[in-house]
Design a protein around this motif. Structure first.
Motif: not given
Length: 834
Positions: A132-136, A150-153, A158-161
């Motif tokens: 919800s607060h994905a870093p950049s 995107y890969y870390v956060a 997404t994969e768990r959903l």
């Protein structure tokens, strides 16, 4: 009262009892947690963290229960009636199952299935919060051009959903199909499905959802492949697996359309053909053509100094630009700073090195402290750490801070808290062949918090006013009752505890893990700053995937992303607990700090006296060492001289010497029989720095061994002295059979080509300065030691041969022949020439 009424009253009474006991227990735990949160600076963020975790778990449970129950109710609607038969003698009795019983069974089965679907999702809230607060990071991967954040956060959530959806739809499809087969609407003829309109519509919708989820997974596969979630990334995967993903997704969309069409019009051949094509596409596109990706831990997949093999690792990319990007992204993922190819600040003379470099290590210091009756009799040592020279203890000699644990775990009444507190720390000063223990000037006469401080303790705030802010007040009566219920201690509810305070969760690591369960903490180390004892530990953030990064083994776990993110400090006397951002913290750590403000504070709020004593993060150093499996241009891989890095106090890196840390972490590496490099790290005020020093034509003394029953080698520490390679190591007197450590047997020194040894460091220094060089350290000539040496030579020779260095191979092969005592033999007699 009629029997039916009595049974109903009994059921109602049992239900009320369960509600009271379960609800009361939950309420007591909630009161206890909120009371404990008031003792933590920024504890409101901890409560918000718990509330968000329960919200995510509740949403997942509600979704799973609703999904399972809805599918079972849809099957229930197709059942007209259900009959059960049983025999009574020769009579067969058939009874219809009441509809209310069948309906209740359906609802109960839906609740059970929903609960089973959510097992193992208790920590998913952490991924949801970070997404919800994905870093950049501002850094894109060179393959898919996505930000590292995107890969870390986002990708883990997404994969768990996706996996949760896949499990829920697969389970529903299998259970519903079996139920329809059991009650008759679904049947198979020649392996083709035939069903009535009700069952066909239900199963067609489920199969379409399943195909869409498989398409979702196919579209995510390139991202997961680049992130390493399917194994170590290879060039073959980039060339073949990534282009296959959209093709598999197209087959999945076609299968979804065929499933919906079968649900409306009975076309079993179309359904079977579409799903068969999808299965073949998945098999060929993701397994057969690209081949299975090597898992972490397989030979030559990950970066690591323990591989020792020649050739490029499987995870190494062939493309030069991608390989360069891979090294850059690996350094970013593991938080390893850029290597500075220059020596760390060394000592000006051998005399200064011998006076400052420690000989002992933390484990032996604690063993020696436990053997002292005046120290170990009041609680065993629980931690030891090297103290910086700026502390002013030990008159310039290497000094260790030793902290202790209490003799007992907990006390309940105000008359027994002395059994649950520990004595103040002591300083262990290295003096000749033994340790001299002296008192550490601290303003606190006791410690209440530390590693292995189990249980809780009740004390009087009038006697111990310093703990008032970090302890829970046992007032009013309902709080005492809730704490007594939560801690399973009825004595806390007594009136005698009114006005006292409760110190709870005194063990450092469980305390930190409860506050920040998303982080992994090191073992805390004792630090004396501002006349107080503190426990300091680094907190690390880990992620399953990171773009192009090869896995690195750290503490028995393969990781692709692991960075030092937080610094946790806990007062040993008051329990004051604070979390700070670590120097060089990345965007993920800052995102967590934003979510949990003000519990996680900026680095500037850390006390300067603690900040100047911060060591280099141990796990970050191990990751950096694992990436240094070889240096560009070397044909022989680098092998660490010792398994673990060592600490020492040396001149700080900054030129002023005012704010810089004196605490270095280092490790020596060898390449064949030659000393390859010294890798040293130090924590500067802004960020960690890492140095690699490659002295020319340097060699270390042979491996020091001891007697199995009397002596054991200590830690070898290597450093720069006047531009030359200096080493110091001791052999300790450690008799077998439980006899306590008796001190140092011999000290061994080396400086360039010089060697020296003596009973004390001063004697070894005199021998070093007066000696003419040459090996002076005795080596082990046992069969086991010779076999270990032969294995190392064979491994290095194999690596040299694979790298094409024939001269190096011939040298190592000759040494192996000499070690094994193998003489060259003629293959055949040479005929006489006339």
């Amino acid at each position: 009262m009629k029997p039916a009424a009595r049974r109903g009253a009994l059921v109602v009474g049992i239900g009320l009892l369960v509600v009271v006991l379960g609800g009361g227990r939950w309420l007591a735990l909630e009161v206890a947690e909120r009371a404990w949160a008031t003792t933590i600076p920024g504890g409101a963020a901890y409560i918000g963290e718990r509330d968000f975790a329960r919200l995510i778990s509740g949403v997942l449970l509600l979704t799973a229960v609703t999904w399972s129950t809805a599918n079972l109710l849809f099957v229930y609607r197709s059942i007209g009636s259900m009959q059960l038969s049983h025999r009574l003698g020769d009579l067969e009795i058939v009874e219809a199952v009441p509809q209310n019983v069948l309906f209740a069974s359906t609802i109960g089965s839906g609740l059970l299935c929903g609960f089973l679907l959510t097992l193992g999702t208790g920590d998913w809230w952490m991924h949801a919060a970070l997404a919800s607060h994905a870093p950049s990071f501002g850094v894109l991967d060179p393959v898919l051009h996505r930000d590292v954040g995107y890969y870390v956060a986002r990708l883990p959530w997404t994969e768990r959903l996706r996996s949760f959806s896949l499990l829920a739809v697969c389970a529903a499809t299998i259970v519903v199909a079996l139920l329809y087969v059991g009650i008759g609407p679904l049947r198979f003829r020649r392996w083709l499905p035939y069903a009535n309109a009700h069952a066909r519509a239900h199963l067609g919708l489920l199969l379409a959802l399943l195909a869409l989820i498989l398409a979702w997974g196919a579209l995510l596969d390139p991202v997961e492949t680049v992130a390493g979630l399917h194994g170590s990334l290879t060039q073959r995967a980039l060339d073949l697996r990534l282009p296959a993903a959209p093709i598999v997704a197209a087959f999945a969309f076609a299968a979804a359309g065929a499933s919906l069409f079968w649900g409306l019009r009975e076309k079993p051949v179309l359904l079977a053909s579409a799903w068969s094509a999808l299965c073949v596409a998945e098999l060929i596109g993701f397994i057969v053509i690209p081949g299975p990706l090597p898992p972490p831990g397989s030979r030559d997949t990950g970066a690591g100094v323990a591989g020792g093999g020649g050739g490029a690792p499987v995870g190494t990319l062939e493309d030069t630009a991608l390989a360069s990007a891979q090294r850059r992204l690996e350094s970013l993922a593991l938080g390893t700073p850029a290597l500075l190819e220059q020596p760390p600040r060394g000592f000006a003379s051998a005399e200064a090195a011998v006076a400052a470099v420690p000989i002992w290590d933390a484990s032996r210091v604690m063993v020696a402290a436990a053997a002292r009756p005046e120290l170990g009799g009041r609680g065993a040592p629980v931690g030891a750490a090297l103290a910086p020279p700026t502390l002013g203890i030990g008159a310039g000699r290497p000094t260790w801070i030793v902290a202790f644990q209490p003799m007992l775990d907990s006390g309940v009444t105000s008359g027994r808290p002395s059994a649950a507190r520990a004595r103040p720390p002591v300083a262990a000063v290295e003096d000749d062949s033994a340790l001299e223990f002296i008192a550490v000037p601290t303003r606190d006469s006791t410690t209440w918090f530390g590693p292995n401080f189990e249980g809780f303790v009740v004390a009087s705030p009038d006697t111990w006013p310093a703990v008032r802010r970090s302890a829970v007040a046992l007032t009013p009566w309902w709080r005492r009752l809730a704490l007594a219920w939560a801690l399973q201690s009825p004595a806390l509810a007594r009136r005698e505890t009114d006005g006292l305070v409760l110190m709870w969760r005194r063990n450092i690591l469980p305390r930190l893990r409860r506050l920040a369960p998303f982080a992994t903490f090191d073992q805390p180390m004792p630090v004396v700053a501002d006349s107080a004892l503190w426990w300091v530990a680094y907190g690390y953030l880990n992620a399953e995937g990171s773009p192009l990064a090869r896995p690195v083994e750290i503490d028995g776990r393969w990781v692709r992303y692991s960075r030092a993110a937080f610094i946790a400090v806990v007062s040993a006397a008051t329990g004051d607990t604070r979390l700070h951002l670590a120097p060089g913290a990345d965007s993920v750590a800052i995102a967590w700090a934003t979510l949990l403000t003000p519990m996680i504070r900026p680095l500037d709020s850390l006390a300067p006296a603690l900040r100047t004593q911060l060591p280099f993060p141990r796990r970050t150093f191990r990751a950096a060492a694992a990436l240094l499996d070889r240096w560009p241009g070397d044909t022989t891989p680098w092998v660490p001289r010792d398994r673990e890095p060592f600490e020492l106090s040396a001149p700080p890196w900054d030129e002023s010497g005012v704010d810089g840390s004196h605490m270095w972490m280092a490790q020596g590496f060898e390449s064949g029989n030659t000393f390859a490099a010294l890798v040293a790290g130090i924590m500067t005020p802004s960020a960690p720095k890492l140095f690699v020093w490659r002295p020319r034509a340097a060699r270390l003394p042979p491996l020091l061994v001891g007697s199995p029953n009397t002596t054991a080698p200590g830690v070898m520490r290597v450093w720069s002295v006047a531009g030359g390679l200096f080493s110091e190591q001791a052999r300790f007197i450690e008799p077998a059979g439980g006899t306590p450590l008796r001190g140092i047997d011999t000290v061994f020194l080396s400086w360039g080509d010089r060697r020296g040894q003596g009973r004390f460091p001063a004697a070894a220094l005199r021998d070093l300065l007066a000696g003419t060089g040459g090996p002076r350290i005795p080596t082990d000539t046992s069969l086991a030691a010779r076999w270990d040496r032969a294995r190392r030579l064979a491994r290095d020779a194999s690596a040299a041969l694979a790298g094409g260095d024939l001269a190096k191979f011939a040298q190592l092969y000759h040494e192996l022949e000499q070690l094994l005592g193998v003489a060259r033999r003629k293959l055949a007699p040479v005929p006489d020439r006339h």
